[in-house]
Design an enzyme around this catalytic site. Structure first.
Site, PDB file in Angstrom:
ATOM      1  N   PRO A   2       0.421  -8.430 -11.687  1.00 15.49           N
ATOM      2  CA  PRO A   2       0.114  -7.185 -10.587  1.00 15.49           C
ATOM      3  C   PRO A   2       0.114  -5.931 -10.730  1.00 15.49           C
ATOM      4  O   PRO A   2       0.986  -5.647 -10.726  1.00 15.49           O
ATOM      5  CB  PRO A   2       1.285  -7.796  -9.733  1.00 15.49           C
ATOM      6  CG  PRO A   2       2.076  -9.108  -9.837  1.00 15.49           C
ATOM      7  CD  PRO A   2       1.713  -8.982 -11.333  1.00 15.49           C
ATOM      8  N   GLU A   3      -1.097  -5.415 -10.930  1.00 15.27           N
ATOM      9  CA  GLU A   3      -1.402  -3.700 -10.706  1.00 15.27           C
ATOM     10  C   GLU A   3      -1.399  -3.278  -9.343  1.00 15.27           C
ATOM     11  O   GLU A   3      -1.519  -3.988  -8.403  1.00 15.27           O
ATOM     12  CB  GLU A   3      -2.154  -3.919 -11.722  1.00 15.27           C
ATOM     13  CG  GLU A   3      -1.405  -3.775 -13.081  1.00 15.27           C
ATOM     14  CD  GLU A   3      -2.379  -3.377 -14.163  1.00 15.27           C
ATOM     15  OE1 GLU A   3      -2.959  -1.957 -14.437  1.00 15.27           O
ATOM     16  OE2 GLU A   3      -2.039  -3.987 -15.226  1.00 15.27           O
TER      17      GLU A   3
END
Length: 277
Positions: A2-3
């Site tokens: 998750p960015e």
DNA sequence: CGGCATCCCTGGGAGC
DNA sequence: TGCTCCCAGGGATGCC
């Protein structure tokens, strides 16, 4: 995984059910995440009213009406599930929060994280400025402070390569290993170029490319949630239209060169050595 | 101090 | 089918 765009997407989905919703129950199955979850989460979150969440870097922040913040960090493998109706606890579920919305609908929010590199915290809003995770974060790449002048200041006297620079959360908050490759491909800049070798034009390209790539991915995430919300309620993973990441040995979209995979700081890095200089 | 290697943890896929 | 090895999108820490 998750960015910034994925975290933003999770925030968006949460905001649809968290708008003066009351926590009716909380269960913690495992406290030893990246750090140990504070005991006050279980005791103090119950019956709190949750307001609309927002994002800071890769962190999800959910304010309560009683001046607290519920914080989620997804680490490398964390996901958040939103479910209505009965929910059977799954492997690596660590925190389960039941909420009741203003219009009396019930949802379950589940924090799942196999590798446990993520974190969940609950603290008084007065501590937000000095929170050990938040205080060192750099600028928001989609915000107005992400400027050429800011980058120049942060690059002064530095010798690290531009990819590591982009991924440094204390400089820019939210870019991770995938989007660093994607952004530099879009900007036609080699990930190996050191920041002292970047001129004003390069910086301009980086800023433009960063905003473009992140916004495009957020839009893709929003679409994915509307159209493909999985039956298990899983959020945070969506099909991304990546141009270089994971594309080694395939052809560059812009020239006839082949995308290569190299290692920078022990992280996979993909680029076109012809387009990116 | 900056930059880099190492480590935290579990699971999935490749190769044998 | 099962074993081993390597890899994974984050980031703190310690060392030089």
């Amino acid at each position: 995984m998750p960015e910034l765009p994925e975290v933003e997407t999770v925030c968006l989905a949460l905001s649809k059910i968290l708008n003066n919703s009351e926590v009716s129950n909380i269960e913690i199955f495992r406290k030893d995440l990246r750090w140990t979850i504070n005991d006050n989460l279980e005791t103090d979150l119950k019956e709190k009213i949750l307001k609309k969440p927002y994002r800071r870097g890769k962190y999800i922040l959910i304010p309560t009406s009683k001046e607290h913040i519920l914080l989620f960090h997804l680490g490398m493998s964390g996901t958040i599930k939103i479910l209505s109706g009965e929910y059977k606890v799954f492997k690596h579920d660590h925190v389960k929060i039941k909420i009741e919305t203003e219009d009396n609908n019930f949802f379950t929010i589940v924090y799942n994280d196999p590798r446990r590199f993520g974190y969940v915290d609950f603290f008084h809003i007065s501590k937000i400025k000095n929170h050990f995770l938040l205080k060192k974060l750099g600028v928001e790449p989609l915000g107005k402070d992400f400027t050429i002048q800011y980058l120049q200041k942060k690059m002064y006297n530095k010798s690290k390569c531009v990819k590591n620079f982009l991924m440094d959360q204390s400089i820019i908050a939210g870019i991770g290993n995938i989007y660093a490759s994607e952004i530099l491909y879009e900007a036609n800049i080699s990930p190996l170029r050191t920041v002292d070798k970047l001129n004003k034009e390069h910086l301009k390209s980086i800023i433009t490319a960063t905003k473009f790539i992140l916004k495009k991915s957020i839009n893709a995430g929003g679409t994915s949630i509307r159209n493909h919300l999985q039956p298990d309620g899983n959020l945070g993973y969506f099909v991304q239209k990546l141009k270089v990441y994971g594309k080694n040995k395939s052809k560059c979209n812009k020239c006839n060169n082949v995308i290569v995979l190299i290692n920078i700081n022990n992280r996979s890095t993909y680029y076109c050595s012809n387009c990116q200089r």
